[in-house]
Enzyme design. Structure first.
Site, mmCIF file in Angstrom:
data_model
loop_
_atom_site.group_PDB
_atom_site.id
_atom_site.type_symbol
_atom_site.label_atom_id
_atom_site.label_comp_id
_atom_site.label_asym_id
_atom_site.label_seq_id
_atom_site.Cartn_x
_atom_site.Cartn_y
_atom_site.Cartn_z
ATOM 1 N N LYS A 277 -41.475 28.822 -0.422
ATOM 2 C CA LYS A 277 -41.245 30.136 -1.013
ATOM 3 C C LYS A 277 -39.793 30.548 -0.828
ATOM 4 O O LYS A 277 -39.140 30.116 0.120
ATOM 5 C CB LYS A 277 -42.133 31.172 -0.308
ATOM 6 C CG LYS A 277 -43.613 31.075 -0.631
ATOM 7 C CD LYS A 277 -44.405 32.140 0.105
ATOM 8 C CE LYS A 277 -45.889 32.043 -0.179
ATOM 9 N NZ LYS A 277 -46.265 32.300 -1.577
ATOM 10 N N ARG A 351 -56.799 28.256 -1.821
ATOM 11 C CA ARG A 351 -57.978 27.672 -2.471
ATOM 12 C C ARG A 351 -58.384 26.363 -1.819
ATOM 13 O O ARG A 351 -59.546 25.989 -1.826
ATOM 14 C CB ARG A 351 -57.697 27.504 -3.976
ATOM 15 C CG ARG A 351 -56.482 26.662 -4.279
ATOM 16 C CD ARG A 351 -55.966 26.854 -5.695
ATOM 17 N NE ARG A 351 -55.232 28.112 -5.863
ATOM 18 C CZ ARG A 351 -54.700 28.534 -7.002
ATOM 19 N NH1 ARG A 351 -54.821 27.806 -8.090
ATOM 20 N NH2 ARG A 351 -54.054 29.677 -7.058
#
Ligand code: BES
Ligand code: MN
Ligand code: ZN
Length: 494
Positions: A277, A351
């Site tokens: 990020k 996920r």
């Protein structure tokens, strides 16, 4: 904080401070009208003079309280009387307690729910939650702290003839939800070098020790490997901090009763991994375990309230770090379900840990699975910081969750899980990929998870926008603990 119920004539209650509602218009109502009568029109006079406002949350402290047993009045604007609602009660009480907290007040009585259209038991519950949320502070790591609030007692005034038992139940439920939210806030606010996967496991152990009908099991990396959780493992493999799979069971009903399974994303820090990020705001990725925190908060509330239901919390906890051993984009891993996943983006890690947690949760033959996760930035774009995203394959479950969201003032909005959202997850090399198009990204994430629930009633709460506040008020909110607890307490009849 204590919340004694105060029945009887409002103006006769002895208190350091009476918190009184002021509604729009000249007409006085409820407790404020009775105070005004006892004080021979003093409140009406203040309003006529324009010294108090009905604007929601505006506060005026009055020290000349002749004719009443209160040492001070705090007049709090509540807007239009016809529009008064639980949400406005919450806002008004929050403003009142903010006004009081800096002073030395040790005790006050709230008349905000007295004689209004709100059900007294519900008003009590909302008041307790609002008070505790307002007084919450996280300063365990500051060497110099503001003096703590001295407000230790908030009386809740009710009309004569009110069913006091109902009100006490409201207070009990509100206190349990508030304490659960506080736990979720504390866990979220703790820095990632303190709130590690092992720290979350310790929090689960504390809950299991403190409450009846609660059992905990903590699995370590070797156990996780034995279970074949290749998706969870690939997220943790770049980190030195060891992962945990936390299983916390609340057994309030017989063994035949199918449990509700709650799966909470517990990424204690999300750097993005090799798909790293950007630097701005990366500190906020300590909040990426807020799904796990909400599950622990809700479980603690169940421990307090001891309802006759079964619930199992499954929390996959790990860090998502880059490093020489980290997962690469292009790697293919095998999930516990047997399905293989091509890792396109290591930042789509939530996920991956959740899909193995969902597969594990199926062992408990649950009546439904609800996962809670700070899953996608796309959900923040879609719904901002107001609603959680709700994705659900079962109409009755969706309805129950949305009703719980409304009742608990912990809002959720339903978003779609159509299978076409999965088209971009196609992979030439594995069963499917972990990340696809950014368009409709929240639904793409939900679609990924749906591939692991086959047949079961399932709901996914994307809490990326609501689990914490940014900027000056940066901090965890404790959401969606109120929604979850409300849903669980209303399971019968579904
Ligand atoms: N934890 C983030 C989601 C997130 C982002 C929450 C910003 C709150 C604010 C999650 O792990 C993530 O990085 N998701 C990616 C998914 C994408 C790579 C498919 C995202 O939303 O960008
Ligand atoms: Mn991520
Ligand atoms: Zn994440």
């Amino acid at each position: 904080m204590e919340f004694p119920v105060k029945a009887g004539a409002p103006a006769k209650h002895r208190t350091e401070c009476a918190i009184l509602p002021v509604f729009d218009g000249r007409q006085l109502h409820g407790a404020t009208k009775e105070f005004d009568r006892a004080a021979r029109g003093a409140i009406a006079k203040l309003i006529r003079a324009g010294d108090t406002a009905a604007r929601l949350g505006s506060c005026t402290m009055v020290h000349r309280t002749q004719g009443t047993a209160a040492a001070r009045w705090l007049l709090v604007g509540c807007g239009k009387r016809a529009e008064f609602s639980p949400k406005r009660l919450t806002t008004a009480l929050g403003a009142a307690l903010n006004a009081l907290r800096s002073g030395g007040t040790k005790e006050a009585i709230s008349f905000l729910g007295y004689g209004t259209s709100l059900d007294p038991a519900e008003a009590a519950r909302y008041s307790v939650e609002a008070a505790r949320a307002t007084l919450y502070r996280f300063d365990e790591l500051k060497s110099k702290t503001d003096p703590p609030s001295r407000l230790g007692r908030l009386g809740l005034a009710v009309e004569n003839g009110t069913n006091l038992n109902d009100v006490r139940v409201g207070i009990k439920v509100g206190s349990a939800i508030a304490a659960g939210s506080d736990l979720a806030r504390d866990l979220g606010n703790r820095p990632p070098n303190v709130c590690t996967p092992s720290h979350l496991a310790e929090a689960a152990r504390t809950i299991a020790k403190r409450y009846a009908r609660m059992e905990v099991k903590v699995l370590d990396e070797a156990d996780i490997r034995k279970l074949g959780m290749g998706a969870l493992l690939c997220v943790t493999q770049g980190a030195d901090e060891p992962p945990r799979l936390i299983v916390l069971e609340y057994k309030g009903a017989g063994a035949k009763e199918a449990p509700v399974a709650l799966c909470g994303k517990g990424v204690t820090f999300d750097t993005g991994g090799i798909s790293i990020k950007p630097a701005p705001k990366m500190d906020e990725m300590k909040f990426d375990m807020c799904g796990a925190g909400a599950v622990l908060g809700a479980m603690q509330a169940l421990g307090e309230l001891q309802p006759d239901i079964n619930v199992v919390g499954v929390i996959p906890a790990c860090e998502n770090m880059p490093g020489g051993g980290a997962t690469r984009p292009g790697d293919i891993v095998k999930s516990m379900s047997g399905q293989t996943v091509e890792i396109i983006n290591t930042d789509a890690e939530g996920r991956l840990i959740l899909c193995d947690a969902i597969t594990y949760a199926k062992r408990f033959k649950p009546r439904c699975i609800i996962d809670i996760a700070t899953l996608t930035g796309a959900c923040v774009i879609a719904l901002g910081h107001v609603y959680s995203g709700l994705f659900c394959n079962d109409e009755a479950l969706a309805k129950a969750l949305l009703e719980a969201a409304d009742r608990s003032l912990d809002l959720a909005w339903r978003l779609p899980v159509h299978e076409e959202y999965g088209e971009s997850l196609r992979s030439n090399f594995a069963d499917f990929a972990n990340s696809g198009t950014r368009d409709g990204g929240a639904s793409v994430g939900a679609n990924f998870l749906s591939r692991f629930v086959d047949g079961l009633a399932w709901a996914h709460l994307d809490i990326a926008g609501v689990a914490w506040r940014a900027n000056a008020n940066k901090g965890a909110t404790g959401r969606p603990v109120p929604l979850l607890v409300d849903y669980l307490l209303n399971l019968d009849g579904q």
